[in-house]
Design a protein around this motif. Structure first.
Motif, PDB file in Angstrom:
ATOM      1  N   PRO A  74       1.074  -1.521   0.007  1.00 18.54           N
ATOM      2  CA  PRO A  74      -0.123   0.139  -0.073  1.00 18.54           C
ATOM      3  C   PRO A  74       1.377   0.820   0.176  1.00 18.54           C
ATOM      4  O   PRO A  74       0.886   1.994   0.233  1.00 18.54           O
ATOM      5  N   TYR A  75       2.669   1.126  -0.300  1.00 19.05           N
ATOM      6  CA  TYR A  75       3.240   2.548  -0.485  1.00 19.05           C
ATOM      7  C   TYR A  75       4.588   2.306  -1.354  1.00 19.05           C
ATOM      8  O   TYR A  75       4.808   0.798  -1.611  1.00 19.05           O
ATOM      9  N   ALA A  76       5.166   3.219  -1.422  1.00 20.02           N
ATOM     10  CA  ALA A  76       6.496   2.998  -2.476  1.00 20.02           C
ATOM     11  C   ALA A  76       7.701   2.386  -1.589  1.00 20.02           C
ATOM     12  O   ALA A  76       7.282   3.751  -0.801  1.00 20.02           O
ATOM     13  N   LYS A  77       8.181   1.303  -1.736  1.00 16.20           N
ATOM     14  CA  LYS A  77       9.095   1.211  -1.230  1.00 16.20           C
ATOM     15  C   LYS A  77      10.520   1.662  -0.777  1.00 16.20           C
ATOM     16  O   LYS A  77      10.504   2.207   0.021  1.00 16.20           O
ATOM     17  N   VAL A  78      10.571   2.860  -2.150  1.00 10.13           N
ATOM     18  CA  VAL A  78      11.428   3.146  -2.496  1.00 10.13           C
ATOM     19  C   VAL A  78      11.373   4.833  -1.598  1.00 10.13           C
ATOM     20  O   VAL A  78      12.202   5.949  -0.822  1.00 10.13           O
ATOM     21  N   CYS A 126      -0.755   5.949 -13.202  1.00 14.25           N
ATOM     22  CA  CYS A 126      -0.336   7.330 -14.308  1.00 14.25           C
ATOM     23  C   CYS A 126       0.356   8.628 -13.517  1.00 14.25           C
ATOM     24  O   CYS A 126       0.835   8.824 -14.381  1.00 14.25           O
ATOM     25  N   LYS A 127      -0.531   8.852 -12.674  1.00 17.48           N
ATOM     26  CA  LYS A 127       0.468  10.523 -12.068  1.00 17.48           C
ATOM     27  C   LYS A 127       1.126   9.832 -11.745  1.00 17.48           C
ATOM     28  O   LYS A 127       2.290  10.523 -11.265  1.00 17.48           O
ATOM     29  N   ILE A 128       2.184   8.624 -10.907  1.00 19.36           N
ATOM     30  CA  ILE A 128       3.663   8.847 -11.107  1.00 19.36           C
ATOM     31  C   ILE A 128       4.785   8.274 -12.311  1.00 19.36           C
ATOM     32  O   ILE A 128       5.370   9.270 -12.255  1.00 19.36           O
ATOM     33  N   THR A 129       3.872   8.233 -12.734  1.00 19.55           N
ATOM     34  CA  THR A 129       4.870   7.888 -14.522  1.00 19.55           C
ATOM     35  C   THR A 129       4.901  10.105 -15.102  1.00 19.55           C
ATOM     36  O   THR A 129       5.448  10.441 -15.681  1.00 19.55           O
ATOM     37  N   GLU A 130       3.181  10.912 -14.994  1.00 20.06           N
ATOM     38  CA  GLU A 130       3.340  12.204 -15.275  1.00 20.06           C
ATOM     39  C   GLU A 130       4.404  13.050 -14.400  1.00 20.06           C
ATOM     40  O   GLU A 130       5.281  13.796 -14.998  1.00 20.06           O
ATOM     41  N   ASP A 131       4.704  12.483 -13.306  1.00 22.90           N
ATOM     42  CA  ASP A 131       5.270  13.635 -12.520  1.00 22.90           C
ATOM     43  C   ASP A 131       6.404  12.493 -12.858  1.00 22.90           C
ATOM     44  O   ASP A 131       7.605  13.533 -12.758  1.00 22.90           O
ATOM     45  N   LEU A 132       6.829  11.503 -12.472  1.00 17.76           N
ATOM     46  CA  LEU A 132       8.633  10.824 -12.577  1.00 17.76           C
ATOM     47  C   LEU A 132       9.000  11.029 -13.731  1.00 17.76           C
ATOM     48  O   LEU A 132      10.346  11.427 -13.423  1.00 17.76           O
ATOM     49  N   PHE A 170      12.520  17.638 -15.180  1.00 16.06           N
ATOM     50  CA  PHE A 170      12.384  19.370 -15.764  1.00 16.06           C
ATOM     51  C   PHE A 170      12.347  20.175 -15.289  1.00 16.06           C
ATOM     52  O   PHE A 170      12.589  21.250 -15.821  1.00 16.06           O
ATOM     53  N   PHE A 171      12.360  20.028 -14.159  1.00 14.88           N
ATOM     54  CA  PHE A 171      11.939  20.750 -13.086  1.00 14.88           C
ATOM     55  C   PHE A 171      13.598  20.734 -11.360  1.00 14.88           C
ATOM     56  O   PHE A 171      13.332  19.362 -11.428  1.00 14.88           O
ATOM     57  N   ASP A 172      14.057  21.987 -10.996  1.00 13.19           N
ATOM     58  CA  ASP A 172      14.338  21.364  -9.840  1.00 13.19           C
ATOM     59  C   ASP A 172      13.677  21.153  -8.595  1.00 13.19           C
ATOM     60  O   ASP A 172      12.891  21.776  -7.270  1.00 13.19           O
ATOM     61  N   SER A 173      13.013  19.197  -8.822  1.00 15.26           N
ATOM     62  CA  SER A 173      11.992  19.131  -7.863  1.00 15.26           C
ATOM     63  C   SER A 173      12.760  17.931  -6.622  1.00 15.26           C
ATOM     64  O   SER A 173      13.959  17.404  -7.138  1.00 15.26           O
ATOM     65  N   GLU A 174      12.539  18.061  -5.043  1.00 22.56           N
ATOM     66  CA  GLU A 174      12.403  17.264  -4.172  1.00 22.56           C
ATOM     67  C   GLU A 174      13.107  16.140  -4.546  1.00 22.56           C
ATOM     68  O   GLU A 174      13.504  15.260  -3.988  1.00 22.56           O
ATOM     69  N   THR A 175      11.844  15.643  -5.580  1.00 23.53           N
ATOM     70  CA  THR A 175      12.365  13.731  -6.092  1.00 23.53           C
ATOM     71  C   THR A 175      13.506  13.476  -6.427  1.00 23.53           C
ATOM     72  O   THR A 175      14.279  12.255  -7.099  1.00 23.53           O
ATOM     73  N   ASN A 176      14.586  14.401  -7.231  1.00 22.73           N
ATOM     74  CA  ASN A 176      14.957  14.173  -8.308  1.00 22.73           C
ATOM     75  C   ASN A 176      16.322  13.877  -7.940  1.00 22.73           C
ATOM     76  O   ASN A 176      16.430  13.937  -6.332  1.00 22.73           O
ATOM     77  N   ASP A 177      17.132  13.009  -7.964  1.00 21.23           N
ATOM     78  CA  ASP A 177      18.229  12.023  -7.803  1.00 21.23           C
ATOM     79  C   ASP A 177      19.558  11.985  -8.318  1.00 21.23           C
ATOM     80  O   ASP A 177      19.277  11.335  -9.813  1.00 21.23           O
ATOM     81  N   PHE A 178      20.290  12.713  -8.517  1.00 18.76           N
ATOM     82  CA  PHE A 178      21.416  12.427  -9.026  1.00 18.76           C
ATOM     83  C   PHE A 178      22.987  13.458  -8.265  1.00 18.76           C
ATOM     84  O   PHE A 178      22.807  14.382  -7.419  1.00 18.76           O
ATOM     85  N   GLU A 179      24.289  12.866  -9.392  1.00 20.20           N
ATOM     86  CA  GLU A 179      25.136  13.162  -8.587  1.00 20.20           C
ATOM     87  C   GLU A 179      25.455  14.801  -8.210  1.00 20.20           C
ATOM     88  O   GLU A 179      25.513  15.351 -10.003  1.00 20.20           O
ATOM     89  N   ILE A 228      18.546  11.225 -13.786  1.00 21.94           N
ATOM     90  CA  ILE A 228      18.557  11.983 -12.765  1.00 21.94           C
ATOM     91  C   ILE A 228      17.046  12.212 -11.859  1.00 21.94           C
ATOM     92  O   ILE A 228      17.247  12.951 -11.138  1.00 21.94           O
ATOM     93  N   GLY A 229      15.995  11.117 -12.605  1.00 18.85           N
ATOM     94  CA  GLY A 229      14.915  10.808 -11.180  1.00 18.85           C
ATOM     95  C   GLY A 229      14.903  10.356 -10.477  1.00 18.85           C
ATOM     96  O   GLY A 229      16.326   9.800  -9.845  1.00 18.85           O
ATOM     97  N   LEU A 230      13.579   9.485  -9.845  1.00 18.59           N
ATOM     98  CA  LEU A 230      13.714   9.368  -8.878  1.00 18.59           C
ATOM     99  C   LEU A 230      13.853   7.901  -8.643  1.00 18.59           C
ATOM    100  O   LEU A 230      14.885   7.393  -7.837  1.00 18.59           O
ATOM    101  N   SER A 231      13.560   7.151  -9.772  1.00 19.88           N
ATOM    102  CA  SER A 231      14.243   5.995 -10.210  1.00 19.88           C
ATOM    103  C   SER A 231      15.022   5.562 -10.728  1.00 19.88           C
ATOM    104  O   SER A 231      14.769   6.185 -12.159  1.00 19.88           O
TER     105      SER A 231
END
Length: 398
Positions: free
Chosen positions: A64-68, A173-179, A185-194, A342-345
């Motif tokens: 019922p939640y995303a493990k990540v 679908c919302k996960i795909t739309e966002d991630l 393409f924005f300075d979002s807190e979900t992004n993850d990069f070196e 550069i995104g979450l996953s």
């Protein structure tokens, strides 16, 4: 936990998964069963249960939640029902290319299916340098048949509208739309990069032309319900060996643009191509050509022999459909490459590269390739053009 198929939802453990398998009589009474939780994704538990003869089943249960992220990111359990319904529909169209489904239970959010442990996840095999000579031919067939027979070309429009009701999937679908289409393409807190990538990423965020093209692709994803999509068709969702291919994990299934699944597969072939030396890159890029050629060949046969749309007899119409589908697939592939970089996953193809300098170098190339695919989608006319663009990107000086 007392396991019962009529009980309330509760996450399974290895011991309760065995109890459930016994309750459902999947094994002979007295069988010695062992169970391992093998899920490596973000959204599910996956249990592999085998008896003393190594006969097995897979029990997949939605969480019922995303493990990540954890319990702060709640998700609907209905996606397990969507996955089961998709696999059953796909089995009627491509029975040799999806696992057999033995049992589903909406309350427990479980799907029990065929044990595919004799096969290997394609992504893992590619990373090890293996090849699967029939994989892309099978994926082309899979795409053509699942997409054609759930589109207005191969399915009565009224029946299609009824089928669409089974695959309303707003949360995933919302996960795909966002991630995929927004956050990278924005300075979002979900992004993850070196940190070493920051300069290139800031250039990407500031590129208004790129953003405009991504906005168009997002709109297409949001509004074009052309056919029933797998919705997450990457090499980690494909089991394969030298002769067999099985597509798994369709919990993101919904009605969307035909080019999306194709673009997802293209992108994941390109991830692996980026990591190869020039001497063995061709083995991987061949899968681009074979998948598209197989898709076009099979879709054309279905168009000619099974169409329910009168206008499919109109000269030039199928060429238009292929052109628009390919163009959108190229753009979708570019978005997928950028978001997995550069995104979450992320993808193991890139994240497993060492030393760090080499990984950063390849990720820079991935960002450049993804951006060019989006911006040049109108110009790219063939998979050969994709391969040429890849080679150009790899030869670019930073």
């Amino acid at each position: 936990m007392t396991v019962t198929t009529k009980g309330a939802y509760e996450p399974l453990t290895e011991s309760t998964a065995i109890k459930l398998a016994k309750e459902l009589n999947f094994f002979k009474e007295g069988s010695l069963l062992s169970c391992h939780e093998i899920g490596d994704g973000n959204l599910n538990l996956v249990f592999h249960i085998v008896d003393e003869n190594n006969t097995g089943i897979i029990i997949k249960q939605a969480l019922p939640y995303a493990k990540v992220v954890g319990e702060s990111w709640p998700l609907t359990l209905h996606r397990a029902t969507i996955e089961g319904n998709y696999l059953k529909k796909a089995a009627s169209l491509v029975p040799n290319l999806v696992p057999k489904v033995y049992y589903t239970n909406e309350a427990l959010a479980i799907t029990i299916m065929e044990d595919l442990s004799h096969l290997e996840i394609a992504r893992s095999g590619f990373i090890k340098g293996k090849d699967y000579p029939l994989l892309s031919l099978h994926i082309g067939e899979y795409l053509a048949k699942t997409l054609f027979f759930t589109s207005d070309f191969g399915l009565n429009q009224q029946e299609k509208k009824k089928l669409q009701q089974l695959f309303v999937n707003p949360e995933l679908c919302k996960i795909t739309e966002d991630l995929v289409f927004t956050d990278p393409f924005f300075d979002s807190e979900t992004n993850d990069f070196e940190p070493e990538l920051l300069s290139s990423i800031e250039d990407l965020w500031a590129d208004q032309t790129l953003k405009r093209e991504v906005a168009k692709l997002k709109l297409k994803f949001l509004t074009n319900g052309e056919a029933l999509l797998h919705g997450d068709l990457h090499t980690g969702s494909i089991f394969a060996n030298e002769i067999d291919t099985k597509v798994i994990d369709p919990e993101f299934a919904f009605f969307g643009p035909i080019g999306f699944d194709i673009g997802q597969f293209f992108a994941n072939i390109l991830f692996q191509s980026l990591t190869r030396t020039s001497e063995n890159r061709k083995m991987v890029t061949n899968h681009l050509h074979q998948a598209w050629d197989s898709f076009v060949k099979t879709f054309t046969q279905l168009w000619n022999n099974h169409s329910v749309e009168a206008f499919t007899k109109t000269p030039g119409y199928i060429e238009h459909v292929f052109s628009e589908t390919f163009k959108s697939a190229i753009g979708f592939a570019g978005c997928e490459i950028i978001r997995r970089t550069i995104g979450l996953s992320h993808v193991a193809d890139l994240d497993s590269i060492f030393p760090d300098e080499e990984r950063i170098f390849i990720k820079q190339k991935a960002l450049s390739l993804g951006k060019k695919l989006i911006l040049k989608a109108e110009e790219i006319q063939s998979t050969t053009d994709i391969e040429k663009l890849l080679e150009q990107v790899l030869k670019e000086k930073d």
